[in-house]
Motif scaffolding. Sequence first.
Motif, PDB file in Angstrom:
ATOM      1  N   LEU A 126       0.832  -1.207   0.000  1.00 36.78           N
ATOM      2  CA  LEU A 126       0.000   0.000   0.000  1.00 36.78           C
ATOM      3  C   LEU A 126       0.867   1.258   0.000  1.00 36.78           C
ATOM      4  O   LEU A 126       0.472   2.291  -0.563  1.00 36.78           O
ATOM      5  N   GLY A 127       2.040   1.190   0.629  1.00 40.43           N
ATOM      6  CA  GLY A 127       2.930   2.336   0.630  1.00 40.43           C
ATOM      7  C   GLY A 127       3.548   2.605  -0.732  1.00 40.43           C
ATOM      8  O   GLY A 127       3.865   3.756  -1.074  1.00 40.43           O
ATOM      9  N   ALA A 128       3.703   1.524  -1.535  1.00 40.47           N
ATOM     10  CA  ALA A 128       4.334   1.678  -2.844  1.00 40.47           C
ATOM     11  C   ALA A 128       3.341   2.060  -3.934  1.00 40.47           C
ATOM     12  O   ALA A 128       3.688   2.777  -4.874  1.00 40.47           O
ATOM     13  N   VAL A 129       2.101   1.579  -3.826  1.00 42.62           N
ATOM     14  CA  VAL A 129       1.086   1.824  -4.865  1.00 42.62           C
ATOM     15  C   VAL A 129       0.044   2.787  -4.296  1.00 42.62           C
ATOM     16  O   VAL A 129      -0.817   2.390  -3.496  1.00 42.62           O
ATOM     17  N   ARG A 130       0.113   4.053  -4.674  1.00 43.85           N
ATOM     18  CA  ARG A 130      -0.750   5.062  -4.077  1.00 43.85           C
ATOM     19  C   ARG A 130      -2.224   4.820  -4.383  1.00 43.85           C
ATOM     20  O   ARG A 130      -3.092   5.008  -3.519  1.00 43.85           O
ATOM     21  N   SER A 131      -2.531   4.394  -5.628  1.00 39.96           N
ATOM     22  CA  SER A 131      -3.940   4.168  -5.979  1.00 39.96           C
ATOM     23  C   SER A 131      -4.532   3.035  -5.151  1.00 39.96           C
ATOM     24  O   SER A 131      -5.702   3.095  -4.738  1.00 39.96           O
ATOM     25  N   LEU A 132      -3.725   2.017  -4.895  1.00 35.88           N
ATOM     26  CA  LEU A 132      -4.190   0.899  -4.076  1.00 35.88           C
ATOM     27  C   LEU A 132      -4.443   1.358  -2.643  1.00 35.88           C
ATOM     28  O   LEU A 132      -5.430   0.956  -2.006  1.00 35.88           O
ATOM     29  N   ARG A 133      -3.572   2.234  -2.155  1.00 25.30           N
ATOM     30  CA  ARG A 133      -3.760   2.749  -0.794  1.00 25.30           C
ATOM     31  C   ARG A 133      -5.018   3.613  -0.696  1.00 25.30           C
ATOM     32  O   ARG A 133      -5.727   3.566   0.306  1.00 25.30           O
ATOM     33  N   THR A 134      -5.265   4.399  -1.757  1.00 27.59           N
ATOM     34  CA  THR A 134      -6.463   5.240  -1.748  1.00 27.59           C
ATOM     35  C   THR A 134      -7.732   4.396  -1.672  1.00 27.59           C
ATOM     36  O   THR A 134      -8.707   4.769  -1.007  1.00 27.59           O
ATOM     37  N   GLY A 135      -7.702   3.231  -2.321  1.00 23.64           N
ATOM     38  CA  GLY A 135      -8.887   2.382  -2.327  1.00 23.64           C
ATOM     39  C   GLY A 135      -9.020   1.521  -1.085  1.00 23.64           C
ATOM     40  O   GLY A 135     -10.117   1.365  -0.534  1.00 23.64           O
ATOM     41  N   ILE A 136      -7.896   0.956  -0.615  1.00 24.19           N
ATOM     42  CA  ILE A 136      -7.965  -0.019   0.481  1.00 24.19           C
ATOM     43  C   ILE A 136      -7.672   0.611   1.835  1.00 24.19           C
ATOM     44  O   ILE A 136      -8.116   0.092   2.864  1.00 24.19           O
ATOM     45  N   GLY A 137      -6.942   1.735   1.852  1.00 26.00           N
ATOM     46  CA  GLY A 137      -6.566   2.345   3.118  1.00 26.00           C
ATOM     47  C   GLY A 137      -7.729   2.606   4.061  1.00 26.00           C
ATOM     48  O   GLY A 137      -7.680   2.220   5.239  1.00 26.00           O
ATOM     49  N   PRO A 138      -8.830   3.245   3.607  1.00 22.30           N
ATOM     50  CA  PRO A 138      -9.967   3.462   4.517  1.00 22.30           C
ATOM     51  C   PRO A 138     -10.586   2.162   5.017  1.00 22.30           C
ATOM     52  O   PRO A 138     -11.018   2.089   6.173  1.00 22.30           O
ATOM     53  N   VAL A 139     -10.626   1.136   4.155  1.00 22.77           N
ATOM     54  CA  VAL A 139     -11.162  -0.157   4.600  1.00 22.77           C
ATOM     55  C   VAL A 139     -10.291  -0.747   5.700  1.00 22.77           C
ATOM     56  O   VAL A 139     -10.780  -1.293   6.705  1.00 22.77           O
ATOM     57  N   LEU A 140      -8.973  -0.606   5.530  1.00 19.90           N
ATOM     58  CA  LEU A 140      -8.034  -1.127   6.517  1.00 19.90           C
ATOM     59  C   LEU A 140      -8.215  -0.408   7.855  1.00 19.90           C
ATOM     60  O   LEU A 140      -8.205  -1.045   8.914  1.00 19.90           O
ATOM     61  N   SER A 141      -8.391   0.916   7.815  1.00 23.50           N
ATOM     62  CA  SER A 141      -8.611   1.663   9.055  1.00 23.50           C
ATOM     63  C   SER A 141      -9.933   1.261   9.701  1.00 23.50           C
ATOM     64  O   SER A 141     -10.040   1.172  10.931  1.00 23.50           O
ATOM     65  N   GLY A 142     -10.967   1.005   8.863  1.00 24.92           N
ATOM     66  CA  GLY A 142     -12.245   0.559   9.407  1.00 24.92           C
ATOM     67  C   GLY A 142     -12.135  -0.804  10.064  1.00 24.92           C
ATOM     68  O   GLY A 142     -12.702  -1.041  11.135  1.00 24.92           O
ATOM     69  N   LEU A 143     -11.371  -1.716   9.441  1.00 23.70           N
ATOM     70  CA  LEU A 143     -11.173  -3.043  10.038  1.00 23.70           C
ATOM     71  C   LEU A 143     -10.441  -2.950  11.365  1.00 23.70           C
ATOM     72  O   LEU A 143     -10.696  -3.728  12.289  1.00 23.70           O
ATOM     73  N   GLN A 144      -9.527  -1.968  11.478  1.00 21.36           N
ATOM     74  CA  GLN A 144      -8.772  -1.807  12.721  1.00 21.36           C
ATOM     75  C   GLN A 144      -9.690  -1.423  13.880  1.00 21.36           C
ATOM     76  O   GLN A 144      -9.454  -1.807  15.029  1.00 21.36           O
ATOM     77  N   SER A 145     -10.718  -0.650  13.594  1.00 19.69           N
ATOM     78  CA  SER A 145     -11.626  -0.216  14.660  1.00 19.69           C
ATOM     79  C   SER A 145     -12.749  -1.213  14.920  1.00 19.69           C
ATOM     80  O   SER A 145     -13.508  -1.051  15.875  1.00 19.69           O
ATOM     81  N   LEU A 146     -12.866  -2.243  14.068  1.00 13.86           N
ATOM     82  CA  LEU A 146     -13.945  -3.229  14.244  1.00 13.86           C
ATOM     83  C   LEU A 146     -13.567  -4.198  15.371  1.00 13.86           C
ATOM     84  O   LEU A 146     -12.478  -4.775  15.356  1.00 13.86           O
ATOM     85  N   PRO A 147     -14.434  -4.389  16.378  1.00 13.17           N
ATOM     86  CA  PRO A 147     -14.122  -5.350  17.450  1.00 13.17           C
ATOM     87  C   PRO A 147     -13.922  -6.754  16.878  1.00 13.17           C
ATOM     88  O   PRO A 147     -14.716  -7.214  16.048  1.00 13.17           O
ATOM     89  N   SER A 148     -12.871  -7.408  17.332  1.00  9.96           N
ATOM     90  CA  SER A 148     -12.542  -8.731  16.786  1.00  9.96           C
ATOM     91  C   SER A 148     -13.624  -9.759  17.073  1.00  9.96           C
ATOM     92  O   SER A 148     -13.803 -10.708  16.299  1.00  9.96           O
ATOM     93  N   VAL A 149     -14.327  -9.567  18.196  1.00 10.40           N
ATOM     94  CA  VAL A 149     -15.345 -10.546  18.558  1.00 10.40           C
ATOM     95  C   VAL A 149     -16.441 -10.622  17.490  1.00 10.40           C
ATOM     96  O   VAL A 149     -17.129 -11.643  17.359  1.00 10.40           O
TER      97      VAL A 149
END
Length: 303
Positions: A125-148
């Motif tokens: 994601l750090g190397a491909v900016r377009s990929l980060r733009t698309g997946i970065g917000p999803v990744l941040s959302g997954l981080q805040s999602l309770p694992s349970v």
Amino acid sequence: MGAGETVATRKGVREVQETADVEAGLDALDSAPVGPARTPLRQILRERVLPPVAAAVLVLLAWQLAYEAEVKPDYLLPSPADVWRALSDQWYEGTLFSTVWTSMQRGALGFAASVVIGTALGLLLGAVRSLRTGIGPVLSGLQSLPSVAWVPAAVVWFGLTDATIYAVVLLGAVPSIANGLLAGVDQVPPLYLRAGRVLGATGPARLRHVLLPAALPGYLAGLKQGWAFSWRSLMAAELIASSPELGLGLGQLLENARTYQDMALVLATIGEILVVGIAVDLLLFAPLERRVLRSRGLAGARS
């Protein structure tokens, strides 16, 4: 010698002296920082050991006072001695270390896999900016999602197997590690990248010798957070996905104690989970953090 020549000579001496002072200052900045002197054992005990021990004693005293004041019935709030007896029973039954080992083994394997996947994902994601733009917000959302929240879905997908537990651990830890690495890469000064390019560090050499070392503080913070998420995810998965085929981990033991309303065993198991988390932080991440700070000359400045 005339008066004009004397003034010129004094001016030249003063300029030479100022130049020498500036060079001495630059040499002092370039030189390696002097490490802190060895701390006496008595000071270590007074400053690092005594405060947590005193805090633990205060918690136990408050707990004992609450027990004697009968804030709750003793079957709901057992005394510290009752919890100690529950730990002793586990010791004599031979299940204390086997239970802890089952959970730690799963946590270590799940965290190792999360490091590999999270690091690769963060670099991509750090190397491909377009990929980060698309997946970065999803990744941040997954981080805040309770694992349970992933446990029911993982049970449906994989059944009551180890794959369910590892899937929950991966979904909990990978986003934190990838985001930590991305934050570290974002904070790398562009001058480092240009200097590395001039020195011929391109491709894998740039990644190994420039990018990763410069991003190490953020990456290490992401790893520490990733371990916390993986340990929490593991406990959540073991609590819900309980089965004799999965063996007895700390989560299953906690669920069994709740089923039989054995509050002493519940509190003893919570204490074991807490001790493992503190031990991993003190024995693994704290030395790594000190080493990184010391390599950057920050250990003495923050002490």
